[in-house]
Every structure is written in C-alpha cells, then in structure tokens.
Design a protein around this motif. Structure first.
Motif, PDB file in Angstrom:
ATOM      1  N   GLN A 134     -16.401   8.065  63.088  1.00 49.05           N
ATOM      2  CA  GLN A 134     -15.234   7.928  63.952  1.00 49.05           C
ATOM      3  C   GLN A 134     -14.775   9.297  64.471  1.00 49.05           C
ATOM      4  O   GLN A 134     -14.294   9.421  65.578  1.00 49.05           O
ATOM      5  N   LYS A 138     -18.103  12.713  70.919  1.00 49.31           N
ATOM      6  CA  LYS A 138     -18.945  11.755  71.667  1.00 49.31           C
ATOM      7  C   LYS A 138     -20.307  12.349  71.983  1.00 49.31           C
ATOM      8  O   LYS A 138     -21.318  11.673  71.935  1.00 49.31           O
ATOM      9  N   GLN A 850     -20.611   5.532  75.288  1.00 44.77           N
ATOM     10  CA  GLN A 850     -19.795   4.604  76.065  1.00 44.77           C
ATOM     11  C   GLN A 850     -19.418   3.350  75.273  1.00 44.77           C
ATOM     12  O   GLN A 850     -18.603   2.557  75.710  1.00 44.77           O
ATOM     13  N   LEU A 851     -20.039   3.214  74.117  1.00 43.87           N
ATOM     14  CA  LEU A 851     -19.773   2.016  73.322  1.00 43.87           C
ATOM     15  C   LEU A 851     -18.415   2.137  72.624  1.00 43.87           C
ATOM     16  O   LEU A 851     -17.894   3.236  72.419  1.00 43.87           O
ATOM     17  N   SER A 852     -17.923   0.939  72.251  1.00 39.80           N
ATOM     18  CA  SER A 852     -16.652   0.943  71.529  1.00 39.80           C
ATOM     19  C   SER A 852     -16.907   1.385  70.087  1.00 39.80           C
ATOM     20  O   SER A 852     -18.042   1.389  69.630  1.00 39.80           O
ATOM     21  N   ARG A 853     -15.835   1.781  69.412  1.00 42.81           N
ATOM     22  CA  ARG A 853     -15.947   2.252  68.029  1.00 42.81           C
ATOM     23  C   ARG A 853     -16.601   1.200  67.140  1.00 42.81           C
ATOM     24  O   ARG A 853     -17.483   1.511  66.347  1.00 42.81           O
ATOM     25  N   THR A 855     -18.571  -1.247  67.978  1.00 48.81           N
ATOM     26  CA  THR A 855     -19.987  -1.415  68.300  1.00 48.81           C
ATOM     27  C   THR A 855     -20.793  -0.252  67.714  1.00 48.81           C
ATOM     28  O   THR A 855     -21.890  -0.462  67.195  1.00 48.81           O
ATOM     29  N   THR A 888     -11.686  -0.844  58.407  1.00 48.14           N
ATOM     30  CA  THR A 888     -11.730  -1.587  59.683  1.00 48.14           C
ATOM     31  C   THR A 888     -10.839  -2.822  59.587  1.00 48.14           C
ATOM     32  O   THR A 888     -10.462  -3.278  58.510  1.00 48.14           O
ATOM     33  N   ARG A 892     -13.377  -6.804  62.974  1.00 51.30           N
ATOM     34  CA  ARG A 892     -14.543  -5.919  62.939  1.00 51.30           C
ATOM     35  C   ARG A 892     -15.330  -6.131  61.652  1.00 51.30           C
ATOM     36  O   ARG A 892     -16.553  -6.087  61.635  1.00 51.30           O
TER      37      ARG A 892
END
Lengths: 939, 409
Positions: A134, A138, A850-853, A855, A888, A892
């Motif tokens: 997390q 990026k 570009q993916l969500s956390r 994912t 999470t 999730r």
C-alpha cells in the motif's frame, strides 16, 4: 506436504499444547491479539527448519522448560512425525516414519532442500507485505509485484536498494561527495604535495654539491688570506725596520764627529767626581776662611781708627762714666725742690705772735715749757671750776625762784583759814545728810534752783531777759540732769563744797611740800657761794706765778699764758726752717759749680763746641764711652778669631795640596786644560757613550725585525715607498679576499641551514606515507565498492535470467489465478521492457499502477500463490498467512476467499486471523480457535 | 690462504617503506611502525659493531623506491658514518625498487662502496693491508632487468674470497623474469665463495655449497612478510662458511586466527581477542597482527557490514595501548561459513538457488567495474585487478548476497 497436527512441549507461551488440523487444506487459526498465533506460526517453522540460537532464545518458556515439540506431516507417501527439542540431538529434528526414525538430513531432503529463509520468503505472507504494498510508490509498484512473483518477499528488492545506496555512497563517476570520490580528490592533493616536497628534496644533492664547491673555494680563499697576511706581515716588518736603520745611520754619523774624545779616560768623570767630592768642601772651607780673615783684618783697621787715646779715654771715663749723671741731676733737682719747699714753708709758717728777735730756742725755754703747761692747766681747771660753780649757783637760784613762784600761785588759790574752817565744818554736816538727798546738794540741783529762781524773778520783775536766761538755764539744767547726770543722783551743791575742801587740802599739802623743797636748795646755794670764793683766791696765786715767768722771758709779755707754749712752738719751727733752707742753698750751689766744670772738661775732651748744652754733652760723652768700650771689646774678639782662622787655613792647605795634584794629573790625562774643558770633554764622552748604546739598540731592533736584510741609506728611502705600496696593494687584496670569504661563508651557511632543514625535515617522508596510507584506504574502499558492484550486478543478472527462465510459469499461474478472481481482467503479461501489465477483457494492457488498491492486493496474492506453487512444483508446502487481510474491509476480504479456496486445492493454507471468520470462510475450512488465556488443551 | 672474513649480508632494507594493512591501527602506532625500518637499520649497525665485522653487504632495495626519500638517505648516511667509526666498510647495490635512473642523492662517507652501473663491477677488500676479498655486483638503473646478469660475474684476483652480490630472482622461464633471472647452476659455475642475494623478502638458503643465500628483508612491511626478519652474519674461513641469522626487525608482522562460535555475542568476542592478545604477545613480542575471523556468516558478515569488527579492533588496540602492550591489531579479514547445503541448494529452483548457481564471467566483471576503473585517478592507485583478486571479490559479492537473503527472518 500438509501439516495435520502437532504437539507443543514447550514453546514461548505454549506448554503441552496439542492441535489438530486433520486433513483440512484450509486452516483458519483465530485468536485475539496475544492469543499466541505468531508463536504457533514460529513453532511450525521451528519444527520444520530449526532456528538460529539467537532467535530461539525469544521462545524459551519463562517457566524454564526447553523449547520443543512435534508436528505430524502428511506427505504423499505417508505420514511423518517430526520432533525437535532444543537440547536434544543438538537441536536437530528427529523424524518418525512408522517405526522408523530418521534424522534431520532426511527431513531436509524430504523438504526438497527448503530452508527457513526461503520458506519465509515464499510461504509466509503477513500484514506487513500488504501494508508495504500500500505504501509503495506507484512507479515502484510494478517492480515490487514482479519481485513478489520472483522471490516472494521484498527482501531481494530491499537488498538491491541497499546495495545501490551503498554504491552511491561509495563512488559515483561524476560525483565529489561519495567516499571514494572525496578520497581520490584528497589523494591527488596529497600527490601534489608529495611531488612538491620531492621536488624540494631534489634540490638537496645539487645544493650539497654547491656547498661542497663553496667550501672548497672558502678553503682556497682562507689559504690565500693566510698567505697575504704573511706577506703583509713581512712587508710591515721591513717598514718597521726602516726608521731604525735611519736612526742607526744617523747615530754612526754623530759618532764619527766625536773622535776627539777618544783619550778621555772611561772613568774620567768618576775620578773627577771623586776628587771633586773631596776637594769641593775643603776648598769651600779654605775660601770661607780666607775671606773671613780679610774681613777681620779690615774690621781691625777700622776699629783702630775709631779708638781714643788711652789717657783721654780714661779721663773721659772718670768724668763721664764714673758720674752717675742721673742721680746727680736728680739730687740737684731734689735740692732745688727742697729749697723751694723750704722757702715756701718759711714764708707760709704761721706765727700767732710776732717773732721776737731776741728769741732763740734753748734748754731753758724747753724746761719752762713744762711748767707753763702745768700752769696753764691749773688756770684752765680753775676757770672751768669757777664757771661750773657760777652755773650751779644760777641754777639753784632758779630752782628757788621756781619754788617761790609755785608757792605764790598756791597762795593765790588758798582760801583764808577761816573759810577753810567753815568749809571743813560744813563738810562734816553734809556728810551726815549725804544719804537723804544728794540731789539737793548737787550743783545741778543748785543750778535748777538758781534757774527757777532766776526765771521766777525775771517773770516777776517782768525782766524778760532775766526770765529768759532763767528759763534757758532751767532747760539746760533739766537736760543735764535728765541725760548727763541721771545715774549720779548726787546733788551738785553738796559735792562742790567737799571738792573745794579736798582741793584746799591738797593745795595746802602741796605748799608745804614746796616749802620743804626750798630749804635744801638754799643750803646748797650757800655752799656754792663759798666754793666760788675759794677759787678766787686760787686764781690770785696763779697769776702771781705767771708774772714771775714773764719776768724771766720778756718775749712772753704780750702773750697770754694760754698761748705761751703755742707761740714758743711756732717760733721754734720758724727758727728751724730758716736753718734748713740755709743748708740746702749751700749744697745746691756747690753742686752747680762742680757740674759746670765737669761739663766744660768733657766738651774739651770730646772737642765739642762750648755752647753745646750740657745734657747733650753728657749724652755725647756717654755715647763715646759706650762706643769706645764696644770697639775695644770687638777688637779683642777679632784678634782672637783671626788667630783661629790662621790655624784652620794652615790645616786645610795641607789637605788640599795632594788632591789638587790628583786633579791636575787627571786633567793632563784627559787632555783638558781646565775644569770647563774637562766638563766639555766629559759631556762629549757621555754623548758618545750614549750614541754607542743607541746604535747598539738600533742594530738590535733591526736584527730582531729583519734578521737578514740590510739596506743602505739610499735604498731605505726608495724601499719605504715601495714597501708601503706593496702593503697597500696586499691589504686591498686581503680585503677583497675577506669579502669573498664572507660571501662564500654566508652562502655556505645559508646552504647548510637549508640542507640541514631538508635533512631534518620529515614532512616529505610523512607526506609520502600519508599518500601511501591514502592509497591503501582507497584500495580498500575500491575493493568494497567492487564487491558491492559485483553483488549488485550479479543480483540484477540473476533476476534477469530468473525472470526469463522461471518467471513465465509463475506468471501464467498467477494470471490464471488472477483472472479467476478478477473477472474484468483476462490475465497478466510481462512486457518486453520487463514491466508487469494486466490485460483486460479487451486484451488491453493496463499498467499495474492504474489498478485499484484492492486489485493490486489481489494481484499480489495471486503472484505469491503462484510463486509458492511454482517453487513447490515437486511438492506443495503449506502457505502461512498471518493476518494478511485484517487491514482490509469486508468486501475486499471476501475477494480473497475464492483465491484461497482455489489455492487450497493445490496446497494447504493456514490462515492466522484475529477476526471471527464468517460462515463463508468456515464452511470449507478447519477452524482452530485460540483463547487468550488458553495454554493447553485439545481443540 | 686469505684471512678469516666476517661480514653481514643484508638486503631489501626498504627504508622509509609504507606499512600496509594498518587501517585499524592507532595513529601513534602507525608512526611507530613507519619508523620501524629505520630502527631495524640501527639494529643492523649495532650488530655489525658488536660482531666486529669487516664489512656489510647491502644487496639492493635499500630504499623503498627510486624516489629515495631524504629521510632514508640521511638515515643510511648516518648509519654508514657510525660504521666508519669502527672501520667497517659498506658495499651497496641498488635493486629494482631503488634503481638509480638519476644520480644518487647522497654523499656517503668513504667507507661506502656503491655499485653504480648495471655493469658487473668489483671492489677489492683489504684486510690488514692485504687483499682479502673481491666483491662483485651491479646496480639496477631501470626497474627491470631481463638479461641474465649472473653470467657476467667472474672471479678476480687469486687467493682471495670471491663474493657476489646479486639482486635478482630465480628464473622461471616465463615473461615474469624481469629481475635479472638466474639459475642456481649459473651461480655455482661462477666459483664464488658466497652469493649474497637480494630481492626475495623471505629468507632462504638456496644452496649450501657454495652458499647462495637470500637474507630476506630486515623488517616486515605487511602481514604477508611475517615472522622474524633480519640478516646473516657470515664467517668465511677457507672453504668453510658459517652463517648465523640475526633478527633485526623492530616489530613482527603476524597473522592470527580467531574462531567465532555460533551464538557468540560481540562483547564475548572482544574478550576473547583481548585474552588472546596476551598469548600473542608472549609468542611474538612486539608485533603487528592481522586477525582472520572464522565463524558463521550470519554473525561475521553482519558484524562486518555493520563495521562492528573494526570497532572491536579499535577498542582492543586502545586497551592494549593503555596496558603498554606493543601489539598492534592492524587489520582483519573474515572467513565466514555459510549455513547452507550446496547439494540441497542446487536441487532448488528458487531465487536464492538461482543466485547461488549463477555464473559471472570475467567479462561481466570487467564490465561491472568499468565505472570505477574508468576513473583515471583511481587507476593510478589500482591499475587493474588480477584474476585472482576478481575471483576473490566475486566470491565475496556472492556471499554478501546469499548471506543477506539467507538471513531473512
């Protein structure tokens, strides 16, 4: 391989704890924090792979037991029980397969060489991994995910980063700060310093050679200087000798001129001096005596001239010297004075009676004088007696007169006898009445009576004067009575009579007393008168006697008896004075005569003018006599002296003669005619001797200065100039040489200092060592860098090859997993550039960034699962997931379930969680619940 | 028969030489060490005087470099002056280190005889007015001499000792023969009474008859020059030759091993080393020590990376100094044993296994180090790494990687 259960003997907080997973391939171990989940996980790893001693220390039970336990493992070919107890079998595992016992090596083989580190990297998944995911940038995400797919944990990535960091810190091709860069810079600086110092030292040898040269040159100059000094010294000696030589020549010249004194005996002066020494006092004496003799002779002649002839001298002496002129003159003067005195006395001699011519003092008179004196005394006594008696008579008569007078006065006061008698009677009466009233008899009383009477009469008679008087009298009487006679109350009247009586009585007594006095007086008077008549008779007798004397000495006729003696005495004195004067006059005249004749004779003898005063003549005569006496005395003395001298002269003459002979001989020898010449010759001789000595001295000096050389006079003049020139030039050269020498010495000193500095200076050596030291440090640092660089590159290369060779399979596995759980994505692809991308259903490449956390987490899990499966290609290992999803949200978390379920088909998954699992989770899994307080027990 | 000769054979004085591997040494110790070559020289002079030798032979590499530091020159001059006082002659030649490309920098006293050129020359030594020995030798005027100078040595004079001074190494027949290579036969054929060799720092008697001797250097300069260092006192009498080794070193270089056991704490290690120091001092006296730590990699590598071992040496040095000990712990190296089994590792297919099995070619290595080696300045310090060095470094690099990865907890 699956874990079907186990038993903890002792491990951390666990003690005799048995757990059973049965055949479940998905095991959920739920417990709150501190329930012992992590310890259990560590226990599983410990039994399987063992642990480092440092690590196991933290699981040593506090109760004091030994960590240890056993696990039941299920392999495809059967079950194995693995037991590991820390202090048994050296901490190694013991395996039990049926009844068979196997060792650790067997177990390691059984586990395909898997070790704790790789198991941890690949088969454990914890919160940290996902959390760090997390937090990852990026840009780095793809790399991290790729690493996760290749190596499992992020350790490789960490290591890579660390190495890169270290490399950067050590060296950068263009940097200045990194350690090696900085050191290289310092090294080049040091190198420069060393070069500088080396260059400086390089000057050492040339300088040393230069110094040597200079020192040689200095020696040379030193020698030259010494030579010059020697030459100068020689020349200076020559120069020094020249004046001596000149002196020598001059002395020789002078000696030549002194040839005449050659015959002068060498001890001539001494001899002469010796003779002269003896001769001189003698001659002096002789001379003195001669001179004295002449003088005496002269004096004698002169004395003779002055002397008088003897007869004349004798006469003169008799006349003048034998006469005591002073005494003579004194006597004359005395006589003169006496004469005057006598004349005066005679003239002044007082005679009370004229000097009778017939008077001449004789014995008769002298005899009579005695009688006269007696007569005179008798007369005088008689006179005195008669005077006294006359006086006594007069006194007596006076006394009698006085008494008479007093009696007369008393008679006047006396009352008549009758009255006296009356008074006497009255007195007797009144004495009887005396006590009754004294007042009445008091005068005051009487006065009062009288006053009253008077005033009464006056009033009565109208005679106011009388009355007034009476009143006044009265007042006065009263006043007197009141104040004055108050204490005495005696009445006046009575006292008066008594007083009168007493007075009268007294007076009568007095009168009788006087009467008694007068009687003796009268008797005495008579007696006196008788004496007086006696005296008169005596006087008559005396006067007769006197007359007899007058008859005898007629000159006394007019002289009273009293003065007889006196007059005779006066006459006698006068008579004597006249006699004495006569005698004096006689003597005086005689003397005058003698004096005059003597003076005249003196004048005659002395040939003095006759009119010369006699005093002068006498003076002259006395002078002449004195002079003559002296002359005669002198003459005698002179004659004596002359005789003495003559004797002396004879004696001296005897002594002088031999000496004079000696002297004459000496003079002959010396060739001198006289003293003066001798002295001259002696002086010449002395000069010669001196010159000889000087000459010797000069020659000695010359020999001392110049032992060999000798020049002629002309040469000398010439030589001096030349020598001076030579010396000057030599000195100039010497100065030059000295200057040179100084310069050279200075340079040598400078060089020596420089060289000594260089020799003692260890800076160069130190700098060189420093350089070498730096070199060593740099070498070490370079090596360190090289090792890290090699490690880094090797790591990179391994990663590349791993990626190429093994990663595709992991990737396809992960891709398949991922597509299953994330239905909108088809799978995963590694691009040619080596970056991980996701393909969507339209086969489009989507960058992981570009993916969500959520994912990304899914993707990560898929990659890790795929990796673990791939590594466990021969056999699967249980995957330990420690609270990996707890952070999470529920949604999730639910997305992880299908993945795990899918994975559990292939390998056992043991999930540690603090959360109560939902039914969905528990349905297909074995749930092991750990109580917080639970220590033992069977689940 | 010439009279008995007594002389000292010394070589490789390397005056003012740098002491290597002293990174951990205290600065004061460093200066003391840097003075050690001079101290050894003083010792040499003292030995010569005490043993009343006739002369002293210095067979090359008297100075550490052809730079010939002035400090060294002055020290040598003073030493020669001292020897002159006792009428001891000195025969000197320059070696490959102090070759005289330039003129010599120092004027030595008259008792010093220097072989000035590369041509073999001879000095005659007279004892009691009689010729006693012919001393032959030459000096390097360049760094390398490839010709076989030994062949140029010839006896001169009859009935006197023939002594050869030769700064050279035994020929190997390879290109490395750059220091006047010779063979024993060549020397033996010259018919000399004594060959005083220089160049090799480890003393060695190559032949007894005739004596062909490397005296070694007089003072070690790094850990590889360990043990006693000194000179030979040679007594020649007729055919017989007696040689006595005289130690001259001011301080010894020694390498010692320290075992680190599993589970040892750092302070335990420190104590171990301190305790060992007493034994080492007993054994070596004054010495510069290089310690090799042996033990599990997970301990040693970690300590090394954290520079704990350097600290440890510093602490021990300080304590030693305060105790008055003359031991210097100059440096250390680590020989770590990795806790892994190669055969098991080879079976695995994970990244660590791949890393372990990976090969890295020389080319790769050159490529890797290009960055640093491309630096001109650094190249001055390290021209290149030898194959051996590269392999050593590679091994170290691999260990570093594996150790880190294996230590994951």
């Amino acid at each position: 391989m699956q874990i079907s259960g186990g038993h903890i003997y002792d491990f951390g907080k666990w003690h005799e704890y048995t757990f059973e997973f049965e055949d479940s391939s998905l095991v959920i171990i739920q417990g709150e924090n501190e329930a012992g989940k992590s310890t259990l996980k560590a226990f599983l790893i410990y039994i399987l792979f063992g642990m480092r001693s440092r690590e196991i220390e933290s699981y040593r039970p506090r109760t004091g037991g030994t960590p240890g336990g056993r696990l039941n493992l299920r392999f495809p070919d059967g079950e194995v029980v693995v037991e590991r107890i820390l202090d048994q079998h050296n901490g190694q595992a013991v395996c039990y397969v049926g009844s068979e016992q196997k060792d650790q090596q067997w177990l390691e083989n059984k586990l395909d060489g898997m070790d704790a580190s790789i198991f941890r990297q690949v088969f454990t998944l914890d919160t940290e991994a996902l959390v760090s995911l997390q937090l990852t940038d990026k840009e780095q995400l793809g790399k991290v995910l790729l690493d996760a797919g290749q190596t499992g944990s992020a350790d490789v990535h960490k290591l890579e980063k660390k190495l890169q960091q270290e490399l950067q810190q050590l060296f950068r091709p263009q940097g200045r700060k990194p350690k090696i860069n900085a050191m290289l810079h310092a090294f080049s600086e040091q190198e420069r310093l060393v070069q500088e110092l080396t260059d400086r030292e390089a000057a050492y040898l040339p300088d040393k050679e230069k110094l040597q040269e200079i020192l040689e040159k200095t020696d040379e100059l030193q020698k030259r200087k010494a030579e010059l000094r020697a030459q100068i010294s020689v020349q200076k000696q020559v120069l020094q000798a020249i004046p001596w030589q000149k002196k020598e020549a001059f002395a020789k010249e002078q000696l030549k001129q002194l040839a005449s004194v050659e015959t002068f005996p060498s001890d001539g002066i001494a001899q002469q001096q010796q003779i002269q020494q003896q001769l001189q006092p003698l001659e002096a004496q002789f001379h003195v005596h001669t001179k004295e003799s002449a003088s005496i002779h002269k004096d004698l002649v002169s004395a003779e001239d002055q002397l008088l002839k003897d007869e004349l001298y004798k006469e003169l002496y008799q006349l003048a010297a034998k006469t005591d002129w002073t005494a003579y003159m004194k006597r004359t003067q005395l006589l003169e004075e006496e004469r005057y005195k006598l004349q005066n006395q005679l003239a002044s001699a007082h005679v009370s009676y004229p000097y009778p011519d017939e008077f001449a003092w004789n014995s008769y008179i002298a005899e009579a004088t005695g009688e006269w004196r007696l007569l005179q005394e008798k007369m005088m006594i008689l006179d005195a007696e008669s005077e006294r008696i006359q006086q006594s008579i007069a006194a007596k008569r006076q006394e009698i007169d006085k008494v008479d007078h007093l009696q007369d006065r008393i008679d006047q006061s006396l009352i008549s006898e009758k009255e006296y008698r009356e008074l006497h009677t009255k007195k007797d009466i009144k004495r009887a009445e005396k006590d009754i009233s004294k007042v009445a008899f008091s005068p005051i009383g009487l006065l009062l009576v009288f006053a009253v009477l008077l005033s009464g009469i006056g009033i009565l008679t109208a005679n106011w004067l009388l009355a007034g008087s009476g009143i006044l009298l009265l007042v006065g009487a009263v006043m007197h009575w009141r104040f004055g006679h108050q204490p005495n109350n005696q009445p006046g009247n009575s006292s008066y009579a008594s007083e009168k009586l007493a007075e009268q009585q007294e007076l009568r007594v007095r009168w009788r007393q006087l009467e008694e006095q007068r009687h003796p007086l009268e008797v005495q008077l008579m007696e006196l008168q008788q004496s007086y008549s006696m005296q008169i008779k005596n006087r008559e007798k005396l006067e007769q006697e006197t007359a007899m004397h007058i008859e005898k000495f007629s000159f006394l006729t007019d002289v009273p008896l009293v003065h007889w003696e006196k007059a005779v005495q006066e006459w006698k004195t006068k008579e004597q004075l006249a006699g004495m004067l006569h005698k004096v006059n006689q003597e005086y005249e005689e003397r005058q005569l003698h004096y005059t004749s003597t003076i005249d004779r003196l004048r005659d003898i002395l040939n003095l003018p006759m009119d010369l005063p006699s005093a002068k003549t006498i003076e002259q005569a006395e002078y002449v006599i004195e002079t003559q006496q002296k002359l005669r005395h002198t003459k005698e003395q002179l004659l004596d002296r002359q005789q003495d001298i003559q004797q002396h002269i004879q004696k001296l003459d005897k002594q002088l003669k031999p000496l004079q002979e000696q002297k004459a001989n000496l003079f002959v020898n010396a060739g001198a005619k006289d003293d003066k010449q001798f002295v001259y010759l002696a002086e010449q001789y002395r000069i010669k001797t001196q010159l000889m000595e000087e000459l010797e001295h000069y020659q000695l000096q010359i020999r001392a200065i110049l032992p060999d050389q000798h020049f002629s006079a002309e040469e000398m003049e010439h030589k001096q100039d030349k020598v001076e020139q030579v010396i000057a030039s030599l000195e100039t050269e010497q100065e030059f040489v000295e200057e040179e020498l100084d310069k050279h010495r200075q340079r040598a000193a400078t060089l020596q200092v420089k060289l000594a500095d260089l020799e003692s200076d260890t800076t160069a050596s130190a700098a060189y060592h420093e350089l070498q030291g730096q070199k060593q440090v740099l070498t070490t640092a370079g090596r360190k860098w090289a090792v890290r660089k090699l490690a880094y590159d090797m790591l990179y290369q391994t990663k590349r090859s791993f990626q190429e060779e093994r990663f595709p399979r992991v990737l396809s596995e992960a891709s398949s997993l991922f597509s299953k759980v994330a239905d909108q994505y088809k799978g995963l692809v590694l691009t040619e550039t080596g970056s991980l991308v996701v393909k969507d259903r339209y086969s489009r490449n989507i960058a992981v960034e570009q993916l969500s956390r959520g994912t990304i987490e899914q993707l990560y899990l898929c990659l890790r699962l795929a990796l673990s499966r791939h590594l466990g290609v021969q056999q699967s290992f249980p995957l330990l997931i420690d609270d990996a999803f707890s952070h999470t949200d529920h949604e999730r978390r639910e997305r992880f379930l299908p993945i795990l379920q899918a994975a559990a088909d292939v390998q056992q998954i043991i999930l540690f969680t603090w959360e109560q699992p939902t039914f969905e989770w528990t349905r297909q899994s074995k749930l092991l619940h750990l109580e917080k307080t639970q220590k033992t027990g069977l689940w | 028969m010439p009279p008995k000769l007594t002389f000292i054979h010394a070589a490789d004085l390397h005056l003012d030489s740098q002491m290597e591997g002293l990174t951990a040494a205290h600065p004061a110790m460093k200066s003391r060490l840097q003075d050690s070559t001079f101290q050894s020289l003083k010792q040499l002079v003292q030995c010569a005087i005490t043993n009343k030798v006739d002369f002293v032979l210095l067979a090359g590499d008297i100075f550490d470099s052809n730079r010939q530091s002035l400090k060294a020159l002055v020290a040598l001059r003073e030493a020669c002056k001292e020897l002159q006082k006792y009428s001891i002659d000195v025969y000197m030649q320059y070696g490959n280190h102090d070759f005289t490309g330039k003129k010599p920098m120092m004027k030595y006293p008259n008792n010093v005889h220097i072989f000035q050129s590369e041509k073999v020359d001879t000095f005659f030594y007279e004892k009691n007015g009689e010729p006693a020995a012919a001393i032959h030798g030459f000096s390097y005027t360049t760094r390398h001499i490839r010709s076989r100078k030994a062949l140029e040595y010839e006896t001169k004079g009859d009935g006197i000792y023939q002594i050869g001074m030769l700064h050279a190494s035994l020929g190997t027949g390879s290109a490395a023969d750059i220091y006047a290579p010779f063979s024993l036969d060549e020397l033996k054929q010259a018919g000399f009474d004594y060959w005083a060799l220089g160049h090799i720092h480890k003393r060695e008697v190559l032949s007894d008859q005739p004596p062909i001797v490397y005296s070694g250097n007089i003072q070690g300069r790094h850990r590889k020059e360990s043990g006693e260092k000194g000179c030979y006192l040679v007594e020649l009498e007729g055919q017989s030759c007696a040689m006595t080794f005289l130690p001259l070193q001011d301080i010894r270089f020694e390498t010692v091993d320290v075992e680190v056991k599993e589970g040892t704490a750092l302070y335990d290690l420190e104590q171990d080393v301190l305790n060992s120091c007493m034994n080492w001092e007993d054994a070596f006296g004054e010495a510069v020590l290089h310690i090799i730590f042996h033990g599990p990699a997970h301990l040693l590598m970690r300590w090394n990376q954290e520079e704990r071992l350097e600290e440890l040496l510093e602490i021990v040095n300080e304590q030693q100094q305060s105790l008055g000990s003359q031991l210097i712990l100059a440096g250390f190296s680590v020989q770590a044993t990795l806790d892994m089994k190669e055969e098991l590792l080879l079976e695995r297919n994970d990244f660590t296994a791949a890393l372990y099995t990976t090969t890295y070619s020389a080319n790769d290595m050159t490529h890797s180090l290009e960055e640093l080696m491309g630096n001109r300045q650094f190249r001055k310090i390290k021209q290149s790494y030898s194959e051996e060095e590269l392999q050593e470094m590679l091994e170290e690099a691999k260990q570093l990687l594996l150790q880190t990865l294996l230590e994951v907890e």
